[in-house]
Structures are given as structure tokens and as C-alpha cells.
Scaffold this motif. Structure first.
Motif, mmCIF file in Angstrom:
data_model
loop_
_atom_site.group_PDB
_atom_site.id
_atom_site.type_symbol
_atom_site.label_atom_id
_atom_site.label_comp_id
_atom_site.label_asym_id
_atom_site.label_seq_id
_atom_site.Cartn_x
_atom_site.Cartn_y
_atom_site.Cartn_z
ATOM 1 N N ARG A 79 37.846 51.795 34.485
ATOM 2 C CA ARG A 79 37.024 50.676 34.010
ATOM 3 C C ARG A 79 37.925 49.490 33.670
ATOM 4 O O ARG A 79 38.974 49.651 33.054
ATOM 5 N N ARG A 80 37.506 48.299 34.076
ATOM 6 C CA ARG A 80 38.211 47.049 33.758
ATOM 7 C C ARG A 80 37.320 46.237 32.820
ATOM 8 O O ARG A 80 36.180 45.911 33.160
ATOM 9 N N LEU A 81 37.851 45.934 31.636
ATOM 10 C CA LEU A 81 37.145 45.120 30.645
ATOM 11 C C LEU A 81 37.940 43.837 30.474
ATOM 12 O O LEU A 81 39.141 43.878 30.202
ATOM 13 N N GLU A 82 37.278 42.704 30.649
ATOM 14 C CA GLU A 82 37.986 41.428 30.604
ATOM 15 C C GLU A 82 37.337 40.470 29.619
ATOM 16 O O GLU A 82 36.140 40.199 29.698
ATOM 17 N N LYS A 83 38.146 39.992 28.679
ATOM 18 C CA LYS A 83 37.709 38.923 27.786
ATOM 19 C C LYS A 83 37.831 37.614 28.563
ATOM 20 O O LYS A 83 38.820 37.388 29.250
ATOM 21 N N LEU A 84 36.844 36.753 28.456
ATOM 22 C CA LEU A 84 36.863 35.495 29.202
ATOM 23 C C LEU A 84 37.464 34.352 28.400
ATOM 24 O O LEU A 84 37.520 33.223 28.894
ATOM 25 N N SER A 85 37.928 34.637 27.185
ATOM 26 C CA SER A 85 38.620 33.626 26.391
ATOM 27 C C SER A 85 39.607 34.306 25.456
ATOM 28 O O SER A 85 39.457 35.487 25.135
ATOM 29 N N ASP A 86 40.613 33.562 25.043
ATOM 30 C CA ASP A 86 41.624 34.088 24.128
ATOM 31 C C ASP A 86 41.260 33.686 22.702
ATOM 32 O O ASP A 86 41.986 32.964 22.037
ATOM 33 N N THR A 87 40.108 34.164 22.258
ATOM 34 C CA THR A 87 39.587 33.859 20.928
ATOM 35 C C THR A 87 39.193 35.171 20.245
ATOM 36 O O THR A 87 39.292 36.232 20.846
ATOM 37 N N ALA A 88 38.757 35.101 19.008
ATOM 38 C CA ALA A 88 38.371 36.313 18.278
ATOM 39 C C ALA A 88 37.089 36.940 18.828
ATOM 40 O O ALA A 88 36.841 38.131 18.643
ATOM 41 N N SER A 89 36.260 36.153 19.498
ATOM 42 C CA SER A 89 35.047 36.666 20.115
ATOM 43 C C SER A 89 34.649 35.724 21.246
ATOM 44 O O SER A 89 35.084 34.580 21.297
ATOM 45 N N GLY A 90 33.852 36.238 22.154
ATOM 46 C CA GLY A 90 33.420 35.412 23.278
ATOM 47 C C GLY A 90 32.783 36.251 24.363
ATOM 48 O O GLY A 90 32.382 37.404 24.122
ATOM 49 N N ASN A 91 32.706 35.704 25.543
ATOM 50 C CA ASN A 91 32.079 36.379 26.673
ATOM 51 C C ASN A 91 33.045 37.345 27.341
ATOM 52 O O ASN A 91 34.266 37.194 27.251
ATOM 53 N N ALA A 92 32.474 38.333 28.043
ATOM 54 C CA ALA A 92 33.273 39.374 28.683
ATOM 55 C C ALA A 92 32.586 39.869 29.944
ATOM 56 O O ALA A 92 31.380 39.661 30.139
ATOM 57 N N THR A 93 33.376 40.549 30.793
ATOM 58 C CA THR A 93 32.838 41.230 31.966
ATOM 59 C C THR A 93 33.360 42.655 31.988
ATOM 60 O O THR A 93 34.386 42.973 31.367
ATOM 61 N N GLU A 94 32.668 43.502 32.709
ATOM 62 C CA GLU A 94 33.049 44.903 32.854
ATOM 63 C C GLU A 94 32.787 45.333 34.281
ATOM 64 O O GLU A 94 31.777 44.964 34.872
ATOM 65 N N ARG A 95 33.740 46.081 34.855
ATOM 66 C CA ARG A 95 33.576 46.677 36.186
ATOM 67 C C ARG A 95 34.183 48.064 36.159
ATOM 68 O O ARG A 95 35.196 48.282 35.507
ATOM 69 N N GLY A 96 33.585 48.990 36.903
ATOM 70 C CA GLY A 96 34.134 50.328 36.968
ATOM 71 C C GLY A 96 33.874 50.994 38.296
ATOM 72 O O GLY A 96 32.918 50.651 39.005
ATOM 73 N N THR A 97 34.750 51.928 38.636
ATOM 74 C CA THR A 97 34.553 52.784 39.802
ATOM 75 C C THR A 97 34.992 54.181 39.411
ATOM 76 O O THR A 97 35.880 54.359 38.572
ATOM 77 N N GLY A 98 34.368 55.180 40.005
ATOM 78 C CA GLY A 98 34.737 56.541 39.666
ATOM 79 C C GLY A 98 34.065 57.550 40.557
ATOM 80 O O GLY A 98 33.529 57.218 41.619
#
Length: 139
Positions: A79-98
Motif C-alpha cells: 500500500r502507498r499512502l501519500e500526503k499531498l502537503s507538508d503540513t500537520a493535516s491535509g489531503n491524501a491519496t492511497e493505492r494498493g496492490t496485492g
């Protein structure tokens, strides 16, 4: 022969300071012939992190139920979890394969997932993937 299972809903993924990963989700799943309520649990660890991106490896358990019958499906997920900003909170995306681990009607199926949501960082970094979260098993 593996079947197709499509799920939608939301998941929460927690990442601790020492790289442990856990989470859960509530999903609605369906095959071409049956609809299920689903619960997803995951546990594992961070395999790498750089900047805003966490790569994780988890062992997931998807429990699906329709009336009194159901299945438990074990998954191994990258699973890849990515924060879309370098802040304490914000938007994110998630992708996974298995892959589905074990037999049953979904044995040998591949797993893909993706979604969008938010993150918050404190003692634990938490990803709330609530937008467009889709998990598909296809054999």
C-alpha cells in the motif's frame, strides 16, 4: 476458479512513529450475484518512507457477510499512502496492490485498491480514506 468481488467504502490507516501500521474499514461488497457487508482489518509495517510518501506491507483480513453466510478473505497488500502537503493535516491519496492468500472462491485473485481522503499527524499519522475508496478482487 477465482471470482470477482468489488467493494466500496472507507478505511482508516494508522502509522506509528516506530513504523507499525494498523487500520480498519467498513465496506459494501458485491459479486455479480450477491451483495455483502464487509469489514476490513489490516496490520503490518512501513517498508519505506520518503518525504510525503509511506510504502507499507500489510496483512489484511476482509470479512464479508450476506445474511447468515459469509467468507473471510486474507490478503497480502503493498500500500502507498501519500500526503499531498507538508503540513500537520491535509489531503491524501492511497493505492494498493496485492494477492488473496489461501483458497476459497477468491483464492489466487489479485487485489487492487485506491482512494482519496485526508491525513493528520501527531503521535500517530492517520489517513482517513473516505473518498472514492474502491477495493477489487479479480481472479
Amino acid at each position: 476458479m477465482a471470482a470477482t468481488l468489488n467493494c466500496a467504502g472507507s478505511i482508516t490507516v494508522n502509522i506509528t512513529g516506530n513504523g507499525a501500521v494498523d487500520g480498519k474499514g467498513t465496506l459494501r461488497c458485491a459479486t455479480p450475484t450477491t451483495s455483502y457487508d464487509g469489514q476490513l482489518t489490516l496490520s503490518g509495517s512501513v517498508t519505506s518512507s520518503s518525504g510525503l510518501v509511506y510504502q507499507t506491507k500489510t496483512s489484511d483480513r476482509l470479512s464479508i457477510f450476506s445474511g447468515s453466510s459469509g467468507e473471510i478473505i486474507d490478503l497480502s497488500v503493498n500500500r502507498r499512502l501519500e500526503k499531498l502537503s507538508d503540513t500537520a493535516s491535509g489531503n491524501a491519496t492511497e493505492r494498493g496492490t496485492g494477492l488473496v492468500i489461501g483458497g476459497g472462491p477468491f483464492g489466487g485473485a489479485g487485489e487492487t485498491e485506491s482512494g482519496t481522503g485526508t491525513f493528520g499527524t501527531g503521535m500517530v499519522t492517520t489517513f482517513l480514506i473516505t473518498g472514492n475508496y474502491i477495493l477489487d478482487l479479480n481472479g
